[in-house]
Design an enzyme around this catalytic site. Structure first.
Site, PDB file in Angstrom:
ATOM      1  N   GLN A   1      -7.148  -2.216  -1.224  1.00 46.29           N
ATOM      2  CA  GLN A   1      -8.026  -3.372  -1.403  1.00 46.29           C
ATOM      3  C   GLN A   1      -9.068  -3.507  -0.283  1.00 46.29           C
ATOM      4  OE1 GLN A   1      -6.464  -7.600  -1.538  1.00 46.29           O
ATOM      5  NE2 GLN A   1      -7.031  -7.292  -3.686  1.00 46.29           N
TER       6      GLN A   1
ATOM      7  N   HIS B   1     -10.347  -6.165   7.831  1.00 47.60           N
ATOM      8  CA  HIS B   1     -10.958  -5.868   6.541  1.00 47.60           C
ATOM      9  C   HIS B   1     -12.164  -4.942   6.670  1.00 47.60           C
ATOM     10  CE1 HIS B   1      -8.449  -9.222   5.408  1.00 47.60           C
ATOM     11  NE2 HIS B   1      -8.814  -9.128   4.144  1.00 47.60           N
TER      12      HIS B   1
ATOM     13  N   GLU C   1       0.811  -1.214   0.000  1.00 49.82           N
ATOM     14  CA  GLU C   1       0.000   0.000   0.000  1.00 49.82           C
ATOM     15  C   GLU C   1       0.841   1.259   0.000  1.00 49.82           C
ATOM     16  OE1 GLU C   1      -2.584  -3.224   0.695  1.00 49.82           O
ATOM     17  OE2 GLU C   1      -0.761  -2.696   1.806  1.00 49.82           O
TER      18      GLU C   1
END
Length: 327
Positions: free
Chosen positions: A84, A131, A62
């Site tokens: 993502q 996430h 990232e």
């Protein structure tokens, strides 16, 4: 104007595709966004249509994605970087908050810095750890960034189009539970929805409920149930959480005299603390009851087995509204 019934993910893809056609300086990049079309297929078909020079996969880094966006913007491109999952933003915080957010100031306003940072987030879909976290508060506390969180397909396309055309960096966050949960009429043509402008998703007269992202859906569910008890709820969809449209909130409170704020993030996270403080400063004399604040508890995001119990929902909103009305 022609339109189609689209899911939010399809509306996002359409916005990206149409702006790619208009702006040959626009480049999309991130992990698996090329041939695979992204983990949620948000960029599906764009690699085949525009080629690897404009839609390309990056290494799993990232910090490198953020650095690439910074460099491309300096060279006059319109970079669209995908993280993502937004829980991975910590790896590129310096590039976003330390570099991209302040570059226009550094350059004395002589250049634009049109970086769009797209990323999925949000609970209720049982993702692995790191996430689902709601980290929009970190971005909202970084001056120089606009932070946008749509709640439906129509808004997603119009807000993303505006973000892609904005001369300043925009963080565009997409709740995973909204990607394919329902369809909505979305015009085929391009259109923009002004950034920094809230939407009154439902008009009401007894209490104002402000929310953003998926919590707008829960607020509308709560409002529907409360209507059966003759409680009229006005639901405000912030759409942009930095800057917040306090004018729309203030106008609503002057009508209802009650205010409930709802966010999925923990109480100490998100943007709720800032909104509650500003509402108290601006509207205290219009309120007939204490401000109510619905959020997740102040713990780390739990494992999937219990996340539905941990996340706030319509029942929590109904309880808060009744407490406000009955004060």
């Amino acid at each position: 104007m022609a339109s189609n019934q689209l899911t939010m993910i399809k509306a996002i893809t359409q916005a990206l595709d149409q702006e790619m056609e208009q702006n040959d300086k626009m480049i999309i990049f991130g992990e698996d966004v090329g041939k695979n079309g992204g983990v949620f297929r948000a960029t599906q078909g764009l690699f085949d249509k525009y080629g690897e020079d404009r839609v390309n996969d990056t290494p799993l880094a990232e910090s490198g994605i953020g650095g690439m966006a910074f460099g491309l913007a300096l060279q006059g491109f319109t970079p669209v970087m995908e993280i993502q999952f937004f829980g991975f933003v910590f790896e590129t915080m310096d590039e976003i908050s330390g570099q991209i957010a302040r570059q226009r100031y550094r350059m004395g306003g002589d250049i634009n810095f049109p970086v769009t940072i797209r990323s999925p987030f949000g609970g209720g879909v049982h993702t692995p750890e790191m996430h689902a976290d709601s980290l929009e508060g970190l971005m909202a506390q970084s001056p120089g960034l606009k932070v946008v969180i749509p709640s439906n397909p129509y808004d997603a396309k119009g807000l993303l189009t505006a973000a892609l055309r904005d001369p300043d960096p925009v963080v565009f966050l997409e709740h995973m539970k909204l990607y394919r949960s329902f369809r909505q009429e979305v015009p085929e043509e391009q259109y923009e929805i002004e950034l920094g402008k809230a939407n009154v998703a439902k008009e009401g007269s007894d209490v104002t409920v402000a929310a953003y992202g998926y919590m707008v859906r829960e607020a509308l569910k709560a409002a529907e149930e409360l209507e059966k008890e003759d409680i009229s709820v006005e639901v405000i969809d912030l759409r942009t959480v930095s800057p917040v449209d306090y004018e729309t909130i203030t106008e609503s409170i002057e009508k209802t005299n009650h205010f409930v704020f709802v966010q999925e993030a923990q109480r100490q996270a998100g943007v709720g603390g800032q909104v509650i403080a500003e509402v108290a400063l601006r509207s205290i004399l219009s309120l007939e009851a204490p401000l109510k604040y619905v959020s997740a508890p102040d713990t780390v995001f739990p494992f999937g087995e219990i996340e539905n119990e941990w996340l706030p929902g319509a029942d929590d909103i109904i309880e808060a509204v009744k407490e406000s009305i009955n004060f």
